[in-house]
Design a protein around this motif. Structure first.
Motif, PDB file in Angstrom:
ATOM      1  N   ILE A   1      -3.016   5.629 -11.014  1.00  0.00           N
ATOM      2  CA  ILE A   1      -3.938   5.354  -9.907  1.00  0.00           C
ATOM      3  C   ILE A   1      -4.742   6.602  -9.587  1.00  0.00           C
ATOM      4  O   ILE A   1      -4.189   7.644  -9.244  1.00  0.00           O
TER       5      ILE A   1
ATOM      6  N   GLN B   1       0.471   6.822  -6.596  1.00  0.00           N
ATOM      7  CA  GLN B   1      -0.702   7.685  -6.772  1.00  0.00           C
ATOM      8  C   GLN B   1      -0.343   9.150  -6.523  1.00  0.00           C
ATOM      9  O   GLN B   1      -0.745  10.040  -7.271  1.00  0.00           O
TER      10      GLN B   1
ATOM     11  N   MET C   1      -8.376  -0.623  -6.131  1.00  0.00           N
ATOM     12  CA  MET C   1      -7.906   0.664  -6.644  1.00  0.00           C
ATOM     13  C   MET C   1      -8.584   0.944  -7.978  1.00  0.00           C
ATOM     14  O   MET C   1      -8.931   0.027  -8.737  1.00  0.00           O
TER      15      MET C   1
ATOM     16  N   HIS D   1      -7.711   6.338  -7.469  1.00  0.00           N
ATOM     17  CA  HIS D   1      -8.234   6.164  -6.107  1.00  0.00           C
ATOM     18  C   HIS D   1      -7.723   4.847  -5.559  1.00  0.00           C
ATOM     19  O   HIS D   1      -7.656   3.846  -6.268  1.00  0.00           O
ATOM     20  N   LEU D   2      -7.337   4.862  -4.299  1.00  0.00           N
ATOM     21  CA  LEU D   2      -6.786   3.667  -3.651  1.00  0.00           C
ATOM     22  C   LEU D   2      -7.476   3.450  -2.322  1.00  0.00           C
ATOM     23  O   LEU D   2      -7.643   4.375  -1.533  1.00  0.00           O
ATOM     24  N   GLU D   3      -7.907   2.212  -2.086  1.00  0.00           N
ATOM     25  CA  GLU D   3      -8.532   1.836  -0.814  1.00  0.00           C
ATOM     26  C   GLU D   3      -8.104   0.421  -0.481  1.00  0.00           C
ATOM     27  O   GLU D   3      -7.527  -0.279  -1.335  1.00  0.00           O
TER      28      GLU D   3
ATOM     29  N   ARG E   1       0.832  -1.203   0.000  1.00  0.00           N
ATOM     30  CA  ARG E   1       0.000   0.000   0.000  1.00  0.00           C
ATOM     31  C   ARG E   1       0.874   1.264   0.000  1.00  0.00           C
ATOM     32  O   ARG E   1       0.557   2.250  -0.668  1.00  0.00           O
TER      33      ARG E   1
ATOM     34  N   THR F   1       0.617   4.014  -2.830  1.00  0.00           N
ATOM     35  CA  THR F   1       0.276   5.378  -2.421  1.00  0.00           C
ATOM     36  C   THR F   1       1.266   6.375  -3.002  1.00  0.00           C
ATOM     37  O   THR F   1       0.890   7.460  -3.474  1.00  0.00           O
TER      38      THR F   1
ATOM     39  N   VAL G   1      -6.050  -4.873  -5.585  1.00  0.00           N
ATOM     40  CA  VAL G   1      -4.655  -4.562  -5.254  1.00  0.00           C
ATOM     41  C   VAL G   1      -3.851  -5.860  -5.325  1.00  0.00           C
ATOM     42  O   VAL G   1      -4.294  -6.892  -4.811  1.00  0.00           O
TER      43      VAL G   1
ATOM     44  N   ARG H   1     -11.957  -0.392 -12.109  1.00  0.00           N
ATOM     45  CA  ARG H   1     -11.575  -0.892 -10.783  1.00  0.00           C
ATOM     46  C   ARG H   1     -10.834  -2.214 -10.911  1.00  0.00           C
ATOM     47  O   ARG H   1     -11.234  -3.088 -11.685  1.00  0.00           O
TER      48      ARG H   1
END
Length: 414
Positions: free
Chosen positions: A52, A30, A60, A54-56, A23, A27, A108, A105
């Motif tokens: 990227i 991104q 992603m 959006h990342l959660e 992550r 991040t 990850v 979408r």
């Protein structure tokens, strides 16, 4: 939600499976808005360029440059390849669906595999940016090759080979992987139309070559750079780095500094070895030169376009008048051409003022090469101002005469 598939390819390196570390890397990717390639696992199709959005946890959203096939099923395996912190990683993820226009979408990756240690960060270039590579190999009688720049770093570049020709007889050849063996010496390499650097010359050798979707991509390792050359390249890449961190709405495009002549301080030209056929190399340079032509439509403009094409100037864009050309350059800096041609006996004061104002608006572009085409006898060329490089030339005709030499000079060729 699934965390993605594990990578079982043949790449060396200890797999990274810690979710927090993965992550952290994504991040950073991104935050830098870095673009990277993705493709369907196990295929040889042309990769998709992604970043990227959006990342959660576990998922992603990736913004792509071109759309995925509508029939693509959820769960399709994709391979991603990216570089961060001077390290390149490869991982597998699964397609989950469409989120919006060019927004998709994915899961990850559950693991990332280090691919290789990278000494210099590479900066991608898109074809619409018009950065172009011309090169000559060191084999007699010699070959010329050219194509758009794919990426650039302090240590080398990659480009797509669109043209390959034999320099002794101008015979075009089909690019094949076997021609680009590792270590092949390239004593002359020119990169044209880099932002802030219209012409950069170096030596190098082939580091690798790959075929992607029927296209040959060649990686080149630079030879030793002189201090002035290194400074020029660093300036280009530093500007590229700033662009990556700038808001998308204000990213500059097509900004270039003046051409550096052979006697310009700080801009030494490398003299290529074994230059057996300079005429063939000049033809390649013409093919790589962009021209924006301002001339009313009709048979006259068609004849000029045909004359330019016969001479080797193939990258032409035509508008109906000089005001339209200036408006185009103002509205879209990516349309900025290396050379502006306009049909006019002389520039009116307001037109000259508009050209100079455009030049000031472009900021770091100190010279806007302009060729005024004249249908009558060639007038005495006015002295160029400090902001505008201006030459007159006869109206181009099928017979290559004075106009072609003047045009080559204005374009900075040869």
């Amino acid at each position: 939600m699934s965390q993605g598939r594990t990578y079982r390819g043949g790449v060396t390196g200890t797999p990274l499976e810690d979710a927090e570390q993965i992550r952290h890397l994504l991040t950073a990717l991104q935050a830098d808005a870095t673009e990277f390639p993705i493709k369907v696992e196990g295929t040889h199709t042309l990769p998709y360029t992604a970043r990227i959005e959006h990342l959660e946890p576990g998922a992603m959203d990736l913004k792509l440059i071109r759309p995925l096939p509508h029939e693509l099923a959820s769960g399709a395996p994709f391979e991603m390849l990216f570089a961060t912190d001077d390290q390149r990683y490869r991982g597998l993820m699964e397609f989950r669906g469409r989120q919006g226009y060019l927004l998709y979408r994915f899961t990850v990756p559950a693991q990332l595999v280090p691919c290789d240690q990278r000494r210099h960060k590479r900066y991608p270039f898109r074809p619409r940016e018009k950065a172009y590579v011309l090169a000559q190999d060191g084999v007699l009688p010699g070959h010329g090759l050219s194509g758009p720049l794919v990426n650039l770093s302090l240590g080398g570049l990659a480009f797509r080979v669109d043209r390959l020709l034999r320099l002794d007889d101008h015979m075009p050849l089909k690019p094949v992987l076997t021609f680009f063996e590792k270590g092949k010496v390239l004593p002359m390499i020119k990169i044209r139309d880099l932002p802030k650097l219209p012409l950069f010359e170096i030596r190098g050798k082939v580091a690798n070559a790959n075929e992607r979707g029927g296209e040959i991509i060649v990686g080149v390792q630079f030879g030793e750079l002189a201090p002035a050359e290194l400074a020029q390249l660093q300036e280009v890449l530093e500007a590229r780095e700033r662009m990556l961190h700038a808001p998308a709405s204000i990213l500059p495009s097509g900004i270039r500094e003046p051409r550096h002549g052979p006697d310009a301080p700080g801009s030494p030209r490398v003299q290529p070895a074994g230059r057996e056929n300079p005429e063939a190399l000049l033809l390649l340079e013409r093919r790589a030169t962009s021209i924006l032509m301002a001339m009313p439509p009709g048979p006259g403009r068609d004849q000029v376009c045909e004359a330019l094409a016969r001479a080797g100037y193939l990258r032409l864009e035509a508008v109906d008048s000089l005001p339209q050309a200036l408006a185009l350059l103002r509205a879209d800096r990516s349309a900025s051409s290396r050379l502006l041609m306009a049909l006019a006996e002389r520039l009116q004061p307001e037109e000259l003022a508009d050209l100079q104002a455009l030049q000031r608006d472009l900021g770091e572009l100190h010279e806007l090469p302009v060729a005024l085409m004249t249908a009558s006898a060639l007038p005495a060329a006015p002295e160029p101002s400090e902001d505008l490089y201006l030459r007159h030339l006869p109206l181009p005709s099928p017979e290559a005469g004075t106009w072609l030499g003047i045009l080559d000079e204005v374009a900075g060729l040869g």
